[in-house]
Design an enzyme around this catalytic site. Structure first.
Site, PDB file in Angstrom:
ATOM      1  CE  LYS A 129      11.899  53.969   8.083  1.00  0.00           C
ATOM      2  NZ  LYS A 129      10.533  54.116   8.485  1.00  0.00           N
ATOM      3  CG  PHE A 151       5.144  54.487  11.746  1.00  0.00           C
ATOM      4  CD1 PHE A 151       4.843  54.258  13.477  1.00  0.00           C
ATOM      5  CD2 PHE A 151       6.036  54.965  11.287  1.00  0.00           C
ATOM      6  CE1 PHE A 151       6.108  54.662  14.013  1.00  0.00           C
ATOM      7  CE2 PHE A 151       7.304  55.189  11.909  1.00  0.00           C
ATOM      8  CZ  PHE A 151       7.418  54.949  13.388  1.00  0.00           C
ATOM      9  CG  ASP A 182       5.407  59.265   5.421  1.00  0.00           C
ATOM     10  OD1 ASP A 182       6.275  58.822   5.073  1.00  0.00           O
ATOM     11  OD2 ASP A 182       5.329  59.281   6.830  1.00  0.00           O
TER      12      ASP A 182
HETATM   13  C1  LIG Z   1      10.174  55.285   9.270  1.00  0.00           C
HETATM   14  C2  LIG Z   1       8.803  56.081   8.862  1.00  0.00           C
HETATM   15  C3  LIG Z   1       8.757  57.335   9.367  1.00  0.00           C
HETATM   16  C4  LIG Z   1       9.657  57.913  10.168  1.00  0.00           C
HETATM   17  O1  LIG Z   1      11.209  57.828   9.829  1.00  0.00           O
HETATM   18  P1  LIG Z   1      12.313  58.270  11.001  1.00  0.00           P
HETATM   19  O2  LIG Z   1      13.554  58.213  10.266  1.00  0.00           O
HETATM   20  O3  LIG Z   1      12.243  56.858  11.910  1.00  0.00           O
HETATM   21  O4  LIG Z   1      11.938  59.260  11.880  1.00  0.00           O
HETATM   22  C5  LIG Z   1       7.738  58.150   8.792  1.00  0.00           C
HETATM   23  N1  LIG Z   1       6.798  57.657   7.873  1.00  0.00           N
HETATM   24  C6  LIG Z   1       6.899  56.148   7.642  1.00  0.00           C
HETATM   25  C7  LIG Z   1       5.897  55.965   6.640  1.00  0.00           C
HETATM   26  C8  LIG Z   1       7.870  55.426   7.892  1.00  0.00           C
HETATM   27  O5  LIG Z   1       8.011  54.276   7.466  1.00  0.00           O
END
Ligand SMILES: *Cc1c(COP(=O)(O)O)cnc(C)c1O
Length: 399
Positions: free
Chosen positions: A257, A143, A228
């Protein structure tokens, strides 16, 4: 006065149905707690997918935002502002000495998009990959966000169906599989993009040593390693960043986040000059990226993590939490796993009825992928509050 049911009905009429929320309408929050419009109090065990690591409306972060509102909010990057330089320096200090340059964006998906553009350009201009041939390796069940390019390499049909054609240049391999990574690398590979723990897939933790070996493989093949850490970063797993558990330092990190302290969308890519230097004026940007309000909030969000020892709290309470959950004996439990306060209970049966019962007990948690329930409370949670939650979870899952 509208009640929860009326808010949900109205939302269902006027709001696109791109989510399937738990039927609770929140009107107020403080620290690890939220209240619904009927006044019922809940412990937030999702923390807005870890965007609320510092707790809801942390007074120090709220104050930083309010103070900045008395000065200047938005300048765009057409001008300099007096917040961004110091904020980026602060962020890089938190990330570690290997990271010397940062690019501010807003959402996590934008940070990932930024990283993709950056490593492609690096591939052509530094590594010498033939024009338009760059390949990025990613993992199954990943994700990384919701943009058209990013969903193009998702393996989740919910995220991809009828959104094609998809952006080419990505190769998908199984997670936690070193041989697959070695075999997927070609002279055109510019980067490997991976989550140190797969959050949305259900808190999937790779084998010990995986990240370290991945680092070695990438180094050996002149492939950039992108972690990420948008969800795993900023204390969630008991260290500031998840990769620090293994000392496997990436070339590029995407962050978001909790960088926004639960108040604003604040994201960033961090790397070093020989990589990030490929960006030239006009080659990338964002109207809001690095805006003074975001910088003020980001600075305060980082301060709170350090001053309140939230990484340490996550490590300590996380260990206690997992140990306690493992005492639940019931045949419906398939696995209990976690790192820090990033925890999942995987069941042999569908999880939704149990999240529903948890709501009745005053715990907001959400299932991921039907069979797992994720528990990721704000890192400011006290042991006492966690013990209260454990009692409720034991009651719901163990009987
Ligand atoms: C939430 C998330 C994203 C995307 O972030 P948004 O602010 O919702 O665009 C990307 N990578 C990971 C691992 C995430 O948990």
């Amino acid at each position: 006065m509208m009640d929860s049911k009326e808010f949900m009905e109205l939302e269902s009429i006027h709001g696109a149905h791109n989510y399937h929320p738990i039927p609770v309408v929140i009107t107020k929050a403080e620290g690890p707690w939220v209240w619904d419009v009927e006044g019922k109090k809940y412990l937030d065990c999702l923390s807005a997918y870890s965007a609320v690591n510092q707790g809801h409306l942390h007074p120090k972060i709220v104050k930083a935002l309010k103070d900045q509102l008395d000065r200047v909010a938005l300048t765009s990057r057409a001008f300099h502002n007096d917040r961004m330089a110091l904020y980026l320096k602060h962020l890089l200090e938190i990330c570690g000495k290997e990271f010397t340059m940062a690019l501010p964006m807003n959402t996590g998906a934008e940070a990932v998009e930024t990283a993709i553009k950056m490593v492609r350009r690096w591939g052509y201009e530094v590594k010498g990959v033939e024009k338009n041939k760059a390949e990025i390796i990613v993992c199954e069940e990943n994700f990384h966000g919701r943009t058209t390019t990013i969903i193009g390499f998702s393996t989740d049909p919910d995220a991809t169906t009828n959104f094609g054609p998809y952006t080419p240049g990505f190769k998908i391999i199984p997670y936690n599989n070193l041989e697959a990574l070695k075999n997927a690398i070609t002279p055109n590979t510019v980067a490997f993009l991976v989550e140190p723990i797969q959050g949305e897939a259900g808190v999937i933790i790779p084998s010990d040593g995986y990240l370290k070996k991945v680092r070695e493989i990438c180094t050996k093949n002149n492939v950039l390693l992108i972690f990420d850490e948008i969800q795993t970063g900023f204390g969630r797993t008991g260290k500031m960043f998840c990769h620090q558990h293994e000392g496997a330092i990436p070339d590029v990190m995407t962050l978001g986040k909790a960088l926004g302290g639960g108040l604003l969308p604040v994201s960033a890519v961090v790397s070093r000059k020989e990589i990030m230097g490929v960006f030239t004026p006009g080659s990338h940007g964002s109207t809001f990226g690095g805006f003074p309000l975001a910088c003020a909030v980001g600075d305060a969000a980082l301060d709170v993590l350090v001053e309140e020892k939230l990484c340490e709290n996550a490590a300590e309470l996380g260990e206690f939490f997992i140990k306690e959950l493992k005492t639940i004996e019931h045949s419906r439990i398939k696995e209990i796993r976690g790192k820090g306060l990033f925890v999942a209970i995987e069941l042999h049966e569908k999880a939704r009825p149990f999240t529903q019962q948890l709501i009745e007990e005053g715990i907001l948690a959400k299932e991921t992928h039907d069979y797992a329930i994720r528990f990721a409370p704000p890192l400011v949670i006290s042991k006492e509050n966690l013990e209260w939650a454990i009692t409720k979870i034991k009651k719901v899952i163990g009987s």
